[in-house]
Write a protein that holds these residues in place. Structure first.
Motif, PDB file in Angstrom:
ATOM      1  N   LEU A 362      38.416  93.341 -38.206  1.00 44.29           N
ATOM      2  CA  LEU A 362      39.440  92.851 -39.107  1.00 44.29           C
ATOM      3  C   LEU A 362      39.837  91.620 -39.705  1.00 44.29           C
ATOM      4  CD1 LEU A 362      42.379  95.951 -37.981  1.00 44.29           C
ATOM      5  CD2 LEU A 362      40.473  96.210 -40.338  1.00 44.29           C
ATOM      6  N   LEU A 363      39.660  90.500 -38.125  1.00 49.48           N
ATOM      7  CA  LEU A 363      39.766  88.899 -38.762  1.00 49.48           C
ATOM      8  C   LEU A 363      38.529  88.329 -38.137  1.00 49.48           C
ATOM      9  CD1 LEU A 363      42.095  87.464 -39.829  1.00 49.48           C
ATOM     10  CD2 LEU A 363      42.871  86.925 -37.599  1.00 49.48           C
ATOM     11  N   GLU A 364      37.989  87.202 -38.992  1.00 47.27           N
ATOM     12  CA  GLU A 364      36.956  86.696 -38.811  1.00 47.27           C
ATOM     13  C   GLU A 364      36.323  85.643 -37.611  1.00 47.27           C
ATOM     14  OE1 GLU A 364      33.826  86.857 -39.944  1.00 47.27           O
ATOM     15  OE2 GLU A 364      35.116  88.291 -41.035  1.00 47.27           O
ATOM     16  N   ALA A 410      38.622  82.326 -39.195  1.00 49.76           N
ATOM     17  CA  ALA A 410      39.664  82.405 -39.940  1.00 49.76           C
ATOM     18  C   ALA A 410      40.384  82.215 -39.603  1.00 49.76           C
ATOM     19  CB  ALA A 410      39.765  84.038 -39.227  1.00 49.76           C
ATOM     20  N   ARG A 430      44.789  83.064 -40.329  1.00 49.13           N
ATOM     21  CA  ARG A 430      44.433  84.321 -41.400  1.00 49.13           C
ATOM     22  C   ARG A 430      43.676  84.891 -42.117  1.00 49.13           C
ATOM     23  NH1 ARG A 430      47.904  81.581 -45.939  1.00 49.13           N
ATOM     24  NH2 ARG A 430      47.370  79.115 -44.671  1.00 49.13           N
ATOM     25  N   SER A 431      43.861  85.949 -42.590  1.00 64.01           N
ATOM     26  CA  SER A 431      42.504  86.828 -43.599  1.00 64.01           C
ATOM     27  C   SER A 431      42.066  85.932 -45.220  1.00 64.01           C
ATOM     28  CB  SER A 431      42.447  87.614 -43.587  1.00 64.01           C
ATOM     29  OG  SER A 431      43.575  88.230 -44.469  1.00 64.01           O
ATOM     30  N   ILE A 436      46.206  89.652 -43.095  1.00 66.04           N
ATOM     31  CA  ILE A 436      46.564  90.396 -41.804  1.00 66.04           C
ATOM     32  C   ILE A 436      46.164  88.284 -41.108  1.00 66.04           C
ATOM     33  CG2 ILE A 436      44.926  90.174 -40.102  1.00 66.04           C
ATOM     34  CD1 ILE A 436      42.916  92.526 -41.343  1.00 66.04           C
TER      35      ILE A 436
END
Length: 500
Positions: A362-364, A410, A430-431, A436
């Motif tokens: 969900l997050l890089e 991210a 943060r996304s 996120i």
């Protein structure tokens, strides 16, 4: 209060069960003695807990001892809790000695290691005696645990080694309080039994006159006095040693859900949110569906990869994706932050067998667990506060306790800017769509400005603020006021003589 001086250099508080109220009684006595100008210090020889605090000397101790230090007007120090065990599985734990990781051990290996741990305990106790007038000691669990008597360093083994008196606490709210006291005494040796100078009944509510026949019987049966009956105090804001206080916040309109991982750590991160009048916070346990929420927070974990696999087995990965599709916000703290990325790699077997676990994606970011643990108290400001609240600066304070580092695209959108000498370093991520947020920063909600900014980022607009430090201080004063009679009773006891 009595005008007599406190009679003991070292006094130990033991309990008939876990969560009997030992931590609270120690904190209350520390606050009362501190008020009287006594140089008092808390001490817990061995603690097993996943809620920990970073000390000023750069180590790690149980969070309850940090709270007790606050009660005594002191900065937390590693000598206050020389042995900390942080369970990583049902049979193994990370062993921390004097604030630093010593090894990961299973229960059998640690049992053999206890002679080394006891030397660390006694060294810390001697240093505290040299620097303070009185040491108030907290036991662990119960002294009646027969299987743990051999090489005990947490309860009577320590009391016997330093030759100190003991008061015994039981929680009447659990029921069976008189059996707890009498049964505990029956499990002790003669010299250990002689160390107990009196009983404390904790969390009483009702008509004290109805309890009096039981108190009289207990004193007749044991020959030991009941020193105090302490009331059940509602609405306290004190750091829990380990147990999660279940249930929801009352009356809040903004819904926050926190999945309870098997090895959840530092769930005290959510104390400020539980106290917020606009927040309805719910801990979600195993087998429960993820409720509809405005914000979901993935907490810290002592074993990120194992808890990540468990989270997926609960079906919560799909629930998180659905939450995001409907516009909800998501925060990950420490281990929860690591779970948000693509992978969590453990090349050195820090938390178990070496390997790589596919994370939530969900997050890089990608995370690699490291053998060195980062321990730091930090200050800074929220990187997102301008957009969320219009404020120029929203300050934040907290602490880092983690083994691992994260990298990825991210991180170009940090969550916080942390003071680092004359410069500031970015922290967290943060996304791109700003739904996120992830960070290694524990305690991010404790600072009123940061709490307001984080909640505003998540969608709550309110003028209400929660100052958790102020609430803790008020709670420490409340438990001290309620325990004034206990201090008087201890001070008025006949001179205690060595049992040997």
């Amino acid at each position: 209060m009595s005008g007599k001086p406190f009679p003991y250099r070292t006094l130990m508080v033991q309990g008939t069960t876990s969560d009997a109220g030992k931590s609270t009684v120690v904190a209350a006595l520390c606050r009362l003695l501190h008020r009287q100008g006594v140089r008092v210090v808390p001490f817990k020889p061995q603690n097993m807990a996943l809620n920990s605090a970073v000390t000023n000397d750069g180590g790690e101790i149980g969070r309850a001892q940090a709270l007790q230090a606050q009660a005594a007007g002191l900065a937390p120090h590693t000598d206050m809790n020389p042995v900390l065990l942080k369970p990583s599985s049902d049979t193994g734990a990370q062993v921390i000695i004097h604030g630093r990781v010593r090894a990961d051990m299973n229960a059998r290996d640690y049992h053999q290691y206890k002679t080394v741990a006891m030397a660390a305990v006694l060294a810390s106790h001697q240093r505290l005696l040299a620097g303070y007038e009185t040491v108030i000691v907290e036991g662990a669990g119960s002294p009646a645990e027969i299987n743990l008597r051999d090489r005990d360093i947490a309860n009577m083994g320590f009391a016997e080694a330093v030759d100190c008196p003991v008061i015994l606490v039981a929680d009447i709210d659990r029921g069976g309080v008189f059996a707890h006291f009498v049964g505990t005494l029956a499990c002790l040796s003669d010299s250990e039994r002689a160390r107990i100078v009196g009983f404390v009944i904790n969390r009483f509510r009702g008509d004290i006159s109805l309890l009096q026949p039981g108190l009289d019987w207990l004193e007749q049966q044991t020959g030991k006095p009941v020193l105090a009956v302490l009331p059940y105090l509602h609405g306290l804001h004190l750091d829990a040693e380990d147990a999660i206080q279940t249930g929801q916040s009352v009356g809040g309109k903004f819904r926050i859900a926190v999945p309870v991982l098997p090895r959840i750590s530092n769930h005290t991160d959510f104390d400020a949110l539980r106290a917020h009048p606009d927040v309805d916070l719910q801990f979600v346990g195993p087998g429960q569906p993820m409720p509809q929420a405005d914000l979901i927070i993935l907490p810290g974990s002592k074993n990120t990869r194992a808890d990540l696999d468990w989270l997926k087995s609960q079906g919560w990965q799909d629930a998180l994706r659905k939450h995001l599709r409907y516009g909800g916000k998501l925060i990950g703290i420490c281990g929860g932050y690591q779970m948000l990325g693509h992978t969590v790699a453990d090349p050195h077997g820090v938390e178990g067998a070496p390997g790589v676990t596919t994370a939530l994606g969900l997050l890089e970011i990608d995370t690699t667990l490291t053998q060195a643990k980062r321990l730091a108290q930090v200050n800074g400001h929220c990187a997102f506060a301008d957009a969320a609240t219009g404020a120029t600066v929203a300050t934040v304070s907290g602490y880092e306790i983690h083994m691992g580092s994260s990298h990825g695209a991210a991180l170009a959108r940090p969550a916080f800017h942390i003071a680092d000498g004359i410069h500031a370093r970015p922290e967290g991520a943060r996304s791109a769509d700003d739904q996120i947020l992830g960070s290694y920063l524990h305690g991010m909600f404790d600072t009123p400005d940061a709490c307001a900014a984080l909640l505003a980022w998540a969608g709550l607009r309110t003028d209400n603020r929660v100052d958790l430090a102020q609430l803790r201080e008020a709670s420490l004063d409340r438990i001290a006021d309620a325990s004034a009679g206990l201090l008087d009773a201890i001070t008025s006891l006949p001179q205690w003589e060595c049992a040997r």
